[in-house]
Design a protein around this motif. Structure first.
Motif, PDB file in Angstrom:
ATOM      1  N   GLY A   1       0.779  -1.234   0.000  1.00 33.56           N
ATOM      2  CA  GLY A   1       0.000   0.000   0.000  1.00 33.56           C
ATOM      3  C   GLY A   1       0.806   1.276   0.000  1.00 33.56           C
ATOM      4  N   VAL A   2       2.126   1.201   0.201  1.00 31.93           N
ATOM      5  CA  VAL A   2       2.962   2.405   0.203  1.00 31.93           C
ATOM      6  C   VAL A   2       3.034   2.977  -1.209  1.00 31.93           C
ATOM      7  N   LYS A   3       2.970   4.290  -1.293  1.00 35.04           N
ATOM      8  CA  LYS A   3       3.093   4.991  -2.567  1.00 35.04           C
ATOM      9  C   LYS A   3       4.576   5.182  -2.867  1.00 35.04           C
ATOM     10  N   VAL A   4       4.975   4.862  -4.089  1.00 37.80           N
ATOM     11  CA  VAL A   4       6.357   5.103  -4.510  1.00 37.80           C
ATOM     12  C   VAL A   4       6.348   6.028  -5.722  1.00 37.80           C
ATOM     13  N   TYR A   5       7.255   6.992  -5.704  1.00 33.18           N
ATOM     14  CA  TYR A   5       7.383   7.963  -6.786  1.00 33.18           C
ATOM     15  C   TYR A   5       8.446   7.485  -7.769  1.00 33.18           C
ATOM     16  N   TYR A   6       8.102   7.465  -9.029  1.00 31.22           N
ATOM     17  CA  TYR A   6       8.993   6.974 -10.068  1.00 31.22           C
ATOM     18  C   TYR A   6      10.027   8.020 -10.468  1.00 31.22           C
ATOM     19  N   HIS A   7      11.257   7.563 -10.658  1.00 29.44           N
ATOM     20  CA  HIS A   7      12.304   8.397 -11.233  1.00 29.44           C
ATOM     21  C   HIS A   7      12.487   8.017 -12.702  1.00 29.44           C
ATOM     22  N   CYS A   8      12.729   6.734 -12.967  1.00 34.82           N
ATOM     23  CA  CYS A   8      12.893   6.250 -14.328  1.00 34.82           C
ATOM     24  C   CYS A   8      12.914   4.722 -14.301  1.00 34.82           C
ATOM     25  N   TYR A   9      12.967   4.093 -15.471  1.00 36.18           N
ATOM     26  CA  TYR A   9      12.985   2.626 -15.519  1.00 36.18           C
ATOM     27  C   TYR A   9      14.016   2.119 -16.522  1.00 36.18           C
ATOM     28  N   ILE A  10      14.378   0.855 -16.352  1.00 32.63           N
ATOM     29  CA  ILE A  10      15.228   0.145 -17.309  1.00 32.63           C
ATOM     30  C   ILE A  10      14.622  -1.244 -17.519  1.00 32.63           C
ATOM     31  N   THR A  11      15.060  -1.897 -18.558  1.00 33.35           N
ATOM     32  CA  THR A  11      14.752  -3.308 -18.763  1.00 33.35           C
ATOM     33  C   THR A  11      16.065  -4.041 -18.563  1.00 33.35           C
ATOM     34  N   ASN A  12      16.120  -4.948 -17.569  1.00 34.15           N
ATOM     35  CA  ASN A  12      17.393  -5.600 -17.246  1.00 34.15           C
ATOM     36  C   ASN A  12      17.739  -6.707 -18.239  1.00 34.15           C
ATOM     37  N   ALA A  13      18.852  -7.383 -18.018  1.00 36.28           N
ATOM     38  CA  ALA A  13      19.351  -8.403 -18.946  1.00 36.28           C
ATOM     39  C   ALA A  13      18.416  -9.596 -19.086  1.00 36.28           C
ATOM     40  N   HIS A  14      17.493  -9.776 -18.145  1.00 32.89           N
ATOM     41  CA  HIS A  14      16.524 -10.874 -18.209  1.00 32.89           C
ATOM     42  C   HIS A  14      15.211 -10.432 -18.851  1.00 32.89           C
ATOM     43  N   GLY A  15      15.139  -9.169 -19.310  1.00 35.02           N
ATOM     44  CA  GLY A  15      13.940  -8.651 -19.956  1.00 35.02           C
ATOM     45  C   GLY A  15      12.876  -8.167 -18.983  1.00 35.02           C
ATOM     46  N   ASN A  16      13.248  -7.972 -17.713  1.00 30.80           N
ATOM     47  CA  ASN A  16      12.294  -7.510 -16.698  1.00 30.80           C
ATOM     48  C   ASN A  16      12.406  -6.001 -16.503  1.00 30.80           C
ATOM     49  N   LYS A  17      11.259  -5.357 -16.332  1.00 31.29           N
ATOM     50  CA  LYS A  17      11.214  -3.903 -16.132  1.00 31.29           C
ATOM     51  C   LYS A  17      11.426  -3.586 -14.652  1.00 31.29           C
ATOM     52  N   TRP A  18      12.431  -2.748 -14.373  1.00 24.58           N
ATOM     53  CA  TRP A  18      12.738  -2.296 -13.018  1.00 24.58           C
ATOM     54  C   TRP A  18      12.673  -0.778 -12.987  1.00 24.58           C
ATOM     55  N   ILE A  19      12.099  -0.257 -11.911  1.00 22.86           N
ATOM     56  CA  ILE A  19      11.883   1.173 -11.756  1.00 22.86           C
ATOM     57  C   ILE A  19      12.742   1.701 -10.609  1.00 22.86           C
TER      58      ILE A  19
END
Length: 89
Positions: A43-61
């Motif tokens: 339930g905690v709100k997180v503010y996005y800075h930016c994202y990448i797609t890692n070497a396994h094809g997963n999106k991380w923010i």
């Protein structure tokens, strides 16, 4: 693409945010095997800075937990009720 836990560049280029679906962590790098910076509760709100797609094809923010100065990488699979924009790192 690097699989290291350090050396990932990021900057605050987004105005988006989301809420945690479940208890999770902010990590030092965009992989689950990286050490974590902090626990983030459901339930905690997180503010996005930016994202990448890692070497396994997963999106991380790269994000900051609301009400804190704590920042780190978070898997996008733990987020819901997203709003605003999310720019690439």
């Amino acid at each position: 693409m690097s699989t290291a836990c350090t050396g990932w560049s990021h900057e605050n280029r987004s105005n988006g945010y989301g809420y945690l679906l479940d208890n999770s962590h902010l990590y030092t790098g965009p992989y689950a095997e990286c050490s974590y910076v902090s626990v983030v509760k459901t339930g905690v709100k997180v503010y996005y800075h930016c994202y990448i797609t890692n070497a396994h094809g997963n999106k991380w923010i790269y994000a900051r937990a609301e009400g804190t100065n704590t920042e780190g990488w978070m898997s996008s699979t733990h987020l819901t009720r997203e709003s605003g924009t999310l720019a690439r790192c």
